[in-house]
Design a protein around this motif. Structure first.
Motif, mmCIF file in Angstrom:
data_model
loop_
_atom_site.group_PDB
_atom_site.id
_atom_site.type_symbol
_atom_site.label_atom_id
_atom_site.label_comp_id
_atom_site.label_asym_id
_atom_site.label_seq_id
_atom_site.Cartn_x
_atom_site.Cartn_y
_atom_site.Cartn_z
ATOM 1 N N THR A 112 67.292 53.568 28.378
ATOM 2 C CA THR A 112 67.889 51.796 28.726
ATOM 3 C C THR A 112 66.880 51.007 27.791
ATOM 4 O O THR A 112 67.469 49.957 27.707
ATOM 5 C CB THR A 112 68.316 51.427 30.311
ATOM 6 O OG1 THR A 112 68.306 52.408 30.651
ATOM 7 C CG2 THR A 112 67.519 50.554 30.971
ATOM 8 N N LYS A 121 68.547 50.504 15.422
ATOM 9 C CA LYS A 121 70.047 51.585 15.408
ATOM 10 C C LYS A 121 69.103 53.292 15.247
ATOM 11 O O LYS A 121 70.002 54.086 15.755
ATOM 12 C CB LYS A 121 70.533 51.150 14.286
ATOM 13 C CG LYS A 121 72.515 52.362 13.990
ATOM 14 C CD LYS A 121 73.035 51.915 12.837
ATOM 15 C CE LYS A 121 74.335 52.145 12.671
ATOM 16 N NZ LYS A 121 74.858 52.001 11.490
ATOM 17 N N THR A 153 76.895 49.192 29.454
ATOM 18 C CA THR A 153 75.965 50.315 29.817
ATOM 19 C C THR A 153 74.600 50.656 30.191
ATOM 20 O O THR A 153 74.564 51.356 30.665
ATOM 21 C CB THR A 153 76.368 50.884 28.235
ATOM 22 O OG1 THR A 153 74.559 50.714 28.134
ATOM 23 C CG2 THR A 153 76.572 51.489 27.804
ATOM 24 N N ILE A 154 74.479 49.306 30.949
ATOM 25 C CA ILE A 154 72.852 49.185 31.469
ATOM 26 C C ILE A 154 73.948 48.908 33.558
ATOM 27 O O ILE A 154 74.119 48.591 33.746
ATOM 28 C CB ILE A 154 72.233 48.118 31.198
ATOM 29 C CG1 ILE A 154 72.464 47.596 30.315
ATOM 30 C CG2 ILE A 154 71.190 48.295 32.298
ATOM 31 C CD1 ILE A 154 70.747 49.076 29.392
ATOM 32 N N SER A 168 70.839 57.468 22.637
ATOM 33 C CA SER A 168 71.693 57.136 23.215
ATOM 34 C C SER A 168 72.063 56.336 24.325
ATOM 35 O O SER A 168 72.610 55.519 25.194
ATOM 36 C CB SER A 168 73.744 57.053 22.643
ATOM 37 O OG SER A 168 73.678 58.512 23.375
ATOM 38 N N ASN A 169 70.757 57.548 25.482
ATOM 39 C CA ASN A 169 71.046 56.424 26.684
ATOM 40 C C ASN A 169 69.815 55.742 27.085
ATOM 41 O O ASN A 169 70.310 55.838 28.614
ATOM 42 C CB ASN A 169 71.173 58.495 27.653
ATOM 43 C CG ASN A 169 72.732 59.064 27.134
ATOM 44 O OD1 ASN A 169 73.817 57.828 27.478
ATOM 45 N ND2 ASN A 169 72.766 60.401 26.779
ATOM 46 N N LEU A 217 76.981 46.720 24.787
ATOM 47 C CA LEU A 217 75.194 47.998 24.835
ATOM 48 C C LEU A 217 75.373 47.137 26.387
ATOM 49 O O LEU A 217 74.768 48.163 27.191
ATOM 50 C CB LEU A 217 73.580 47.115 23.647
ATOM 51 C CG LEU A 217 74.474 48.878 22.463
ATOM 52 C CD1 LEU A 217 73.527 47.808 21.030
ATOM 53 C CD2 LEU A 217 74.301 49.351 22.745
ATOM 54 N N LYS A 265 68.857 51.011 24.068
ATOM 55 C CA LYS A 265 69.460 49.811 24.283
ATOM 56 C C LYS A 265 69.702 48.370 24.326
ATOM 57 O O LYS A 265 70.210 47.984 23.563
ATOM 58 C CB LYS A 265 70.456 50.561 25.479
ATOM 59 C CG LYS A 265 71.234 51.735 25.635
ATOM 60 C CD LYS A 265 72.629 52.050 25.891
ATOM 61 C CE LYS A 265 71.827 52.931 27.745
ATOM 62 N NZ LYS A 265 72.957 52.954 28.339
ATOM 63 N N ASP A 268 78.810 44.366 19.997
ATOM 64 C CA ASP A 268 77.814 45.128 19.664
ATOM 65 C C ASP A 268 76.875 45.011 20.978
ATOM 66 O O ASP A 268 76.910 45.651 22.088
ATOM 67 C CB ASP A 268 77.303 45.568 18.768
ATOM 68 C CG ASP A 268 78.116 45.770 16.935
ATOM 69 O OD1 ASP A 268 78.943 46.269 17.741
ATOM 70 O OD2 ASP A 268 77.465 46.123 16.811
ATOM 71 N N ALA A 313 70.817 45.870 21.612
ATOM 72 C CA ALA A 313 71.493 44.721 22.296
ATOM 73 C C ALA A 313 70.356 43.672 21.242
ATOM 74 O O ALA A 313 70.933 42.609 21.413
ATOM 75 C CB ALA A 313 70.917 44.955 23.392
ATOM 76 N N TYR A 336 68.484 54.014 18.665
ATOM 77 C CA TYR A 336 69.672 54.002 19.266
ATOM 78 C C TYR A 336 70.146 55.834 19.069
ATOM 79 O O TYR A 336 70.919 56.132 19.526
ATOM 80 C CB TYR A 336 70.694 53.436 18.939
ATOM 81 C CG TYR A 336 71.632 53.407 19.896
ATOM 82 C CD1 TYR A 336 71.681 53.425 21.591
ATOM 83 C CD2 TYR A 336 73.305 53.224 19.668
ATOM 84 C CE1 TYR A 336 72.938 52.901 22.223
ATOM 85 C CE2 TYR A 336 74.496 53.534 19.945
ATOM 86 C CZ TYR A 336 74.656 53.362 21.518
ATOM 87 O OH TYR A 336 75.439 53.615 22.507
#
Length: 285
Positions: free
Chosen positions: A151, A141, A176-177, A148-149, A173, A154, A169, A158, A144
């Protein structure tokens, strides 16, 4: 073990040779009699403490180890103290002459150390391997929140969310990939997520729910259902069932113990844990 030590004639070959092959070594020439050295010593110790697994501070007291200090000073062309030499793979990679500000020191170290996000991800993976899922979640966390962008961040986050059954959650995540970044690691997490979701409404849970509906006054059935829900990762639902039990009988069986155990299993700062902890306090006080 501390990553801050005194360099002496007895250990300098090991530190500058062996240790520098696996970690960055900051060799600091200093003198306790110098006010500048004393101030910088406090600063560098504070900064180095943030990198316990990747950096070692080797402090060479030029007043005590005069022969060693003279030998090393000639080799690197020392002009003044304090001076800090950064070594990797037994050789110098940078030299910081004179006292440095905290920003200057961190900028110099950052060129030769893993970036903070990579350190957090590595810590998260190690915690996951040790089955310390809550600590893994905290590290991921933090990474992240820093980017937060990213990969890689994330995907690791995840993966950990799936392991601790924070499935919503994890789903958010993975969504968004980008398509071109959905590598084998992504597919593996996605597969684990699908399997975890299938367990949310297992036949055993459905049967236990039916038993509770049929016998609503049987508190033991609610405790059994809560146990199944918790195992499936439905922590909030499990706590809700146990809270109903505790409202009717605060001392019923192991209900309170199970309730607290579920709260403790949630990540630090989790809103569900905070909510149900307050609910319990309302019954106790």
């Amino acid at each position: 073990m501390s990553n801050i030590l005194d360099l002496t004639a007895d250990n300098f070959q090991q530190i500058l040779g062996e240790v520098s092959q696996t970690k960055l070594v900051a060799l600091m020439f200093w003198s306790p009699q110098s006010p500048e050295c004393q101030v910088f010593n406090q600063l560098i110790e504070k900064v180095v403490a943030d990198y316990p697994d990747h950096l070692v501070l080797a402090k060479l007291n030029c007043d005590v180890e005069q022969a060693l200090a003279s030998q090393l000073a000639q080799q690197i062309g020392l002009q003044a103290i304090p001076t800090t030499v950064l070594l990797k793979n037994t050789g110098p990679v940078d030299m910081l002459s004179g006292p440095q500000t905290e920003l200057q020191l961190k900028e110099a170290l950052s060129k030769h150390l893993p970036n903070p996000i990579d350190i957090l991800l590595e810590n998260a993976k190690q915690a996951l391997l040790s089955e310390d899922h809550n600590q893994a979640f905290i590290y991921a966390k933090q990474a992240y929140e820093m980017d937060s962008n990213n990969t890689k961040v994330k995907l690791v986050f995840a993966d950990i969310c799936v392991n601790i059954k924070k499935l919503d959650d994890a789903s958010a995540l993975l969504e968004t990939i980008a398509e071109n970044e959905r590598d084998p690691y992504f597919l593996n997490i996605q597969s684990k997520l699908t399997h975890a979701k299938e367990e949310l409404d297992s036949p055993e849970i459905k049967l236990a729910q039916l038993n509770v509906e049929t016998n609503p006054e049987d508190l033991s059935l609610k405790v059994e259902l809560a146990s199944l829900l918790s195992e499936a990762g439905r922590k909030e639902d499990a706590l809700s069932e146990l809270f109903i039990v505790l409202k009717k009988d605060l001392s019923f069986g192991e209900a309170k113990k199970d309730y607290l155990a579920i709260i403790e299993s949630l990540p630090q700062g989790d809103s569900i844990a905070a909510t149900f902890r307050r609910k319990l306090y309302s019954l106790l006080y």
